[in-house]
Enzyme design. Structure first.
Site, mmCIF file in Angstrom:
data_model
loop_
_atom_site.group_PDB
_atom_site.id
_atom_site.type_symbol
_atom_site.label_atom_id
_atom_site.label_comp_id
_atom_site.label_asym_id
_atom_site.label_seq_id
_atom_site.Cartn_x
_atom_site.Cartn_y
_atom_site.Cartn_z
ATOM 1 N N LEU A 1 37.810 50.697 38.011
ATOM 2 C CA LEU A 1 37.642 49.596 37.056
ATOM 3 C C LEU A 1 36.909 48.432 37.680
ATOM 4 O O LEU A 1 37.235 48.026 38.788
ATOM 5 C CB LEU A 1 39.020 49.089 36.608
ATOM 6 C CG LEU A 1 40.029 50.124 36.130
ATOM 7 C CD1 LEU A 1 41.351 49.451 35.810
ATOM 8 C CD2 LEU A 1 39.467 50.832 34.910
ATOM 9 N N THR B 1 44.629 52.071 45.616
ATOM 10 C CA THR B 1 43.640 52.602 46.562
ATOM 11 C C THR B 1 44.307 52.758 47.922
ATOM 12 O O THR B 1 44.752 51.779 48.509
ATOM 13 C CB THR B 1 42.448 51.647 46.659
ATOM 14 O OG1 THR B 1 41.881 51.537 45.371
ATOM 15 C CG2 THR B 1 41.409 52.176 47.632
ATOM 16 N N GLU C 1 36.406 44.459 37.365
ATOM 17 C CA GLU C 1 37.034 43.321 36.716
ATOM 18 C C GLU C 1 36.043 42.743 35.714
ATOM 19 O O GLU C 1 34.853 42.719 35.956
ATOM 20 C CB GLU C 1 37.439 42.270 37.755
ATOM 21 C CG GLU C 1 38.512 42.814 38.659
ATOM 22 C CD GLU C 1 39.117 41.763 39.582
ATOM 23 O OE1 GLU C 1 38.900 40.558 39.361
ATOM 24 O OE2 GLU C 1 39.806 42.173 40.515
ATOM 25 N N LYS D 1 37.417 57.788 46.211
ATOM 26 C CA LYS D 1 37.553 56.364 45.895
ATOM 27 C C LYS D 1 36.911 55.487 46.978
ATOM 28 O O LYS D 1 36.104 54.601 46.697
ATOM 29 C CB LYS D 1 39.037 56.028 45.733
ATOM 30 C CG LYS D 1 39.349 54.563 45.697
ATOM 31 C CD LYS D 1 38.856 53.906 44.417
ATOM 32 C CE LYS D 1 38.905 52.400 44.577
ATOM 33 N NZ LYS D 1 39.122 51.693 43.358
ATOM 34 N N LYS E 1 55.962 36.514 36.634
ATOM 35 C CA LYS E 1 54.959 37.345 35.963
ATOM 36 C C LYS E 1 55.616 38.172 34.853
ATOM 37 O O LYS E 1 55.088 38.287 33.744
ATOM 38 C CB LYS E 1 54.327 38.272 37.009
ATOM 39 C CG LYS E 1 52.926 38.693 36.692
ATOM 40 C CD LYS E 1 52.409 39.688 37.711
ATOM 41 C CE LYS E 1 51.404 39.101 38.657
ATOM 42 N NZ LYS E 1 50.789 40.116 39.533
ATOM 43 N N CYS F 1 38.199 44.585 45.927
ATOM 44 C CA CYS F 1 38.048 45.978 46.345
ATOM 45 C C CYS F 1 37.013 46.209 47.431
ATOM 46 O O CYS F 1 37.351 46.731 48.491
ATOM 47 C CB CYS F 1 37.723 46.837 45.127
ATOM 48 S SG CYS F 1 39.134 46.992 44.028
ATOM 49 N N GLY G 1 22.102 39.000 45.786
ATOM 50 C CA GLY G 1 22.923 37.816 45.539
ATOM 51 C C GLY G 1 23.501 37.272 46.826
ATOM 52 O O GLY G 1 22.999 37.565 47.917
ATOM 53 N N THR H 1 47.475 47.064 47.773
ATOM 54 C CA THR H 1 47.292 47.616 49.116
ATOM 55 C C THR H 1 46.332 46.703 49.876
ATOM 56 O O THR H 1 45.188 47.079 50.141
ATOM 57 C CB THR H 1 46.700 49.040 49.064
ATOM 58 O OG1 THR H 1 45.553 49.052 48.196
ATOM 59 C CG2 THR H 1 47.707 50.045 48.548
HETATM 60 C C1 UDX Z 1 45.120 47.208 42.689
HETATM 61 C C2 UDX Z 1 45.457 48.418 43.571
HETATM 62 O O1 UDX Z 1 46.775 48.442 43.877
HETATM 63 C C3 UDX Z 1 44.613 48.407 44.792
HETATM 64 O O2 UDX Z 1 44.875 49.538 45.569
HETATM 65 C C4 UDX Z 1 43.212 48.436 44.353
HETATM 66 O O3 UDX Z 1 42.342 48.541 45.441
HETATM 67 C C5 UDX Z 1 42.892 47.189 43.581
HETATM 68 O O4 UDX Z 1 43.735 47.091 42.489
HETATM 69 P P1 UDX Z 1 45.901 44.867 42.154
HETATM 70 O O5 UDX Z 1 46.470 45.455 40.931
HETATM 71 O O6 UDX Z 1 44.693 44.015 42.065
HETATM 72 O O7 UDX Z 1 45.595 46.054 43.185
HETATM 73 O O8 UDX Z 1 46.994 44.178 43.048
HETATM 74 P P2 UDX Z 1 47.967 43.019 42.704
HETATM 75 O O9 UDX Z 1 47.339 42.059 41.776
HETATM 76 O O10 UDX Z 1 48.512 42.609 44.008
HETATM 77 O O11 UDX Z 1 49.047 43.787 41.840
HETATM 78 C C6 UDX Z 1 50.110 44.486 42.324
HETATM 79 C C7 UDX Z 1 51.302 44.199 41.409
HETATM 80 O O12 UDX Z 1 52.388 44.989 41.770
HETATM 81 C C8 UDX Z 1 51.767 42.755 41.471
HETATM 82 O O13 UDX Z 1 52.009 42.293 40.184
HETATM 83 C C9 UDX Z 1 53.064 42.833 42.262
HETATM 84 O O14 UDX Z 1 53.951 41.806 41.943
HETATM 85 C C10 UDX Z 1 53.552 44.186 41.865
HETATM 86 N N1 UDX Z 1 54.437 44.822 42.827
HETATM 87 C C11 UDX Z 1 54.096 44.899 44.131
HETATM 88 C C12 UDX Z 1 55.614 45.396 42.391
HETATM 89 O O15 UDX Z 1 55.963 45.336 41.228
HETATM 90 N N2 UDX Z 1 56.418 46.052 43.287
HETATM 91 C C13 UDX Z 1 56.118 46.141 44.605
HETATM 92 O O16 UDX Z 1 56.879 46.743 45.395
HETATM 93 C C14 UDX Z 1 54.911 45.537 45.053
HETATM 94 C C1 UDX Z 2 34.493 47.249 42.072
HETATM 95 C C2 UDX Z 2 33.957 48.625 41.629
HETATM 96 O O1 UDX Z 2 32.744 48.429 40.868
HETATM 97 C C3 UDX Z 2 34.988 49.374 40.835
HETATM 98 O O2 UDX Z 2 34.494 50.665 40.497
HETATM 99 C C4 UDX Z 2 36.243 49.494 41.702
HETATM 100 O O3 UDX Z 2 37.251 50.180 41.060
HETATM 101 C C5 UDX Z 2 36.741 48.120 42.083
HETATM 102 O O4 UDX Z 2 35.701 47.435 42.771
HETATM 103 P P1 UDX Z 2 34.805 44.822 41.024
HETATM 104 O O5 UDX Z 2 35.157 44.403 42.407
HETATM 105 O O6 UDX Z 2 35.669 44.404 39.910
HETATM 106 O O7 UDX Z 2 34.690 46.432 40.929
HETATM 107 O O8 UDX Z 2 33.374 44.256 40.680
HETATM 108 P P2 UDX Z 2 31.864 44.712 40.817
HETATM 109 O O9 UDX Z 2 31.205 44.467 39.525
HETATM 110 O O10 UDX Z 2 31.738 46.031 41.426
HETATM 111 O O11 UDX Z 2 31.290 43.606 41.834
HETATM 112 C C6 UDX Z 2 31.756 43.490 43.171
HETATM 113 C C7 UDX Z 2 30.930 42.456 43.906
HETATM 114 O O12 UDX Z 2 29.609 42.898 44.123
HETATM 115 C C8 UDX Z 2 30.816 41.116 43.198
HETATM 116 O O13 UDX Z 2 30.931 40.085 44.150
HETATM 117 C C9 UDX Z 2 29.426 41.148 42.608
HETATM 118 O O14 UDX Z 2 28.866 39.875 42.437
HETATM 119 C C10 UDX Z 2 28.680 41.941 43.667
HETATM 120 N N1 UDX Z 2 27.493 42.638 43.140
HETATM 121 C C11 UDX Z 2 27.637 43.669 42.258
HETATM 122 C C12 UDX Z 2 26.236 42.269 43.578
HETATM 123 O O15 UDX Z 2 26.084 41.328 44.391
HETATM 124 N N2 UDX Z 2 25.148 42.961 43.117
HETATM 125 C C13 UDX Z 2 25.269 44.007 42.242
HETATM 126 O O16 UDX Z 2 24.226 44.582 41.883
HETATM 127 C C14 UDX Z 2 26.552 44.367 41.792
#
Ligand code: UDX
Ligand code: UDX
Length: 432
Positions: free
Chosen positions: A149, A118, A151, A203, A31, A259, A252, A82
């Protein structure tokens, strides 16, 4: 920024775009190599251009060397994963604590250590203890700064947030975080300062509430299918009440993603452990799991009660559009259930080519929806990608073997689909 995963990378890139100097620390060598080369390892609209611009301006860099990144740092964000720990549903804090130990080893005086991952309530203090034990002679300041955020909309969510939450107990930490967020918090009314426990709870409570809202409308959709009524209109009707709000009331196939599933499980577990059971969240988790199983049954029913030997084309397998993320996607439950019931599955998704094939074995993949539809008995919309909103249904119907169109995101109307000679099943409207 420790961890250049989804949250770490988006945050790091956006902070650098505010004019701050950001060093992202990433352990995964493959990465890291990509990042250094200016490539974005995830799919997030707009992130590549913003990253390129700030790398070129010299404000954004990538390394595996945390000590080097900390030399001149005012703040260090922990944004490692996490995930849900196997067995007990707790969030796995091992990456967070490992990062804390590594930060302690190399930290300069007065560093502000900010937890962005988180994490369950109490983690801020746990991390503070870990660091203090290791380096009692160095002053440091703790803060919690959860992210919200979505996605696919992460850059907009980061740069135009409803609020920024920080939990801290030191004036120095507050002034550093205010300075970091100044470009987007304007008059600072959007910056909510609380103690660390409250910030951690905000959160989990926010994500649990949103998951609950979606699950509520999904159950109302079930009721509409039984007694008549249109869930879209019900959602609109209740959503116009400003106390409820219209967003996150789209029925849906159940929520997925990185998350909601893991955060609801962790929140419920914290509730049980501390003697304050979160029964609504517990019910939400159970209902959402059941929903995915019900969706497979719904497809089977639409196909006349059996899918054995039938060919089903699935459009969209990621957990939502504008992402390549497959974590807890409803497709991962629905597709294998249909395969077990004897169906032949084919699929099409604009972004799933990399990850999805290994998670969904036995599928044939097509680049275009009309290719997937050819010879199929049923067509299922599982993720509402824009590419699937304007399909030429009549042309597709002409090459299909069967007549079944199952729209689990309600992006079409019965009239449109029936005009193409197909039978229409959707969510929360009485089947035709
Ligand atoms: C994040 C937050 O961490 C999580 O708490 C939240 O709920 C969702 O978003 P995310 O960024 O999606 O998680 O996780 P991941 O894609 O697993 O990214 C973590 C990154 O940290 C990876 O690139 C991993 O390689 C890196 N990492 C992990 C380190 O560099 N050092 C470590 O010790 C562990
Ligand atoms: C979510 C939270 O929105 C964001 O604030 C947090 O930081 C991370 O988790 P994300 O998981 O990226 O973000 O997507 P989101 O748009 O919230 O959708 C989550 C899931 O719920 C998806 O599977 C989506 O399809 C579903 N969804 C969302 C529904 O089925 N109906 C809705 O009205 C909204």
């Amino acid at each position: 920024m420790v961890g250049a995963g989804y949250v770490g990378l988006v945050s790091g890139v956006c902070f650098s775009d505010f004019g701050h100097t950001v060093v992202c620390v990433e352990k995964n060598a493959a990465k890291l190599a990509k990042l250094r080369d200016g490539q974005v390892p995830i799919y997030e609209p707009g992130l590549d251009l913003l990253m390129e611009k700030n790398m070129a301006a010299g404000r954004l860099s990538f390394t595996s060397d945390l000590a080097e990144a900390l030399v001149e740092a005012d703040a260090c964000f922990i944004a490692v994963g996490t995930p849900t720990r196997r067995g007990d549903g707790h969030a796995d804090l091992s990456y967070v604590l490992e990062s804390a130990r590594e930060i302690a080893e190399a930290m300069p005086q007065d560093l502000v250590v900010v937890i962005k991952s988180t994490v369950p309530v109490g983690t801020n203090r746990k991390v503070a203890d870990t660091i203090a034990q290791q380096r009692p002679e160095v002053a440091f300041h703790m803060a919690s700064n959860p992210e919200f955020l979505r996605e696919g909309a992460a850059i907009a969510d980061f740069t135009r947030p409803d609020r920024v939450v920080v939990g801290l107990e030191s004036e120095h930490a507050e002034s550093v975080l205010r300075a970091i967020y100044r470009p987007i918090t304007g008059d600072q009314t959007k910056l909510l300062v609380s103690d660390p426990e409250t910030a951690e709870l905000i959160k989990y409570a926010a994500n649990s509430f949103l998951a609950m809202k979606i699950t509520f409308i999904n159950e109302v959709a079930n009721l509409c299918e039984k007694v008549g009524g249109d869930v879209e209109a019900v959602a609109h009707g209740i959503g116009l009440d400003s106390r409820i709000g219209e967003r996150f009331l789209q029925a849906g196939p159940g929520y997925g993603g990185s998350c909601f599933p893991k955060d609801t499980i962790a929140f419920a577990q914290t509730g049980r452990d501390s003697g304050a059971v979160q029964s609504l969240v517990e019910a939400t988790i159970a209902a959402n799991n059941q929903r995915k199983a019900d969706m497979a049954d719904k497809i089977i029913a639409a196909c006349g009660g059996s899918v054995a030997g039938k060919r089903i084309a699935v459009l969209g397998v990621t957990f939502k559009p504008e992402t390549d993320d497959m974590r807890d996607a409803p497709s991962l439950a629905i597709i294998p259930a249909l395969q077990t019931a004897g169906a032949e599955l084919v699929a099409c998704d604009p972004q799933a080519a990399q990850e999805a094939p290994s998670l969904l074995p036995g599928l044939t993949w097509y680049d275009a929806p009309h290719e997937a539809a050819k010879g199929s008995d049923a067509l299922v919309i599982l993720t509402e990608w824009n590419q699937f909103r304007g399909l030429n249904l009549a042309d597709m119907a002409a090459t299909m073997r069967g007549r079944c169109f199952i729209d689990l995101r309600n992006i079409y109307t019965a009239a449109e689909v029936q005009a193409a000679g197909l039978s229409y099943w959707s969510v929360g409207r009485r089947p035709d």
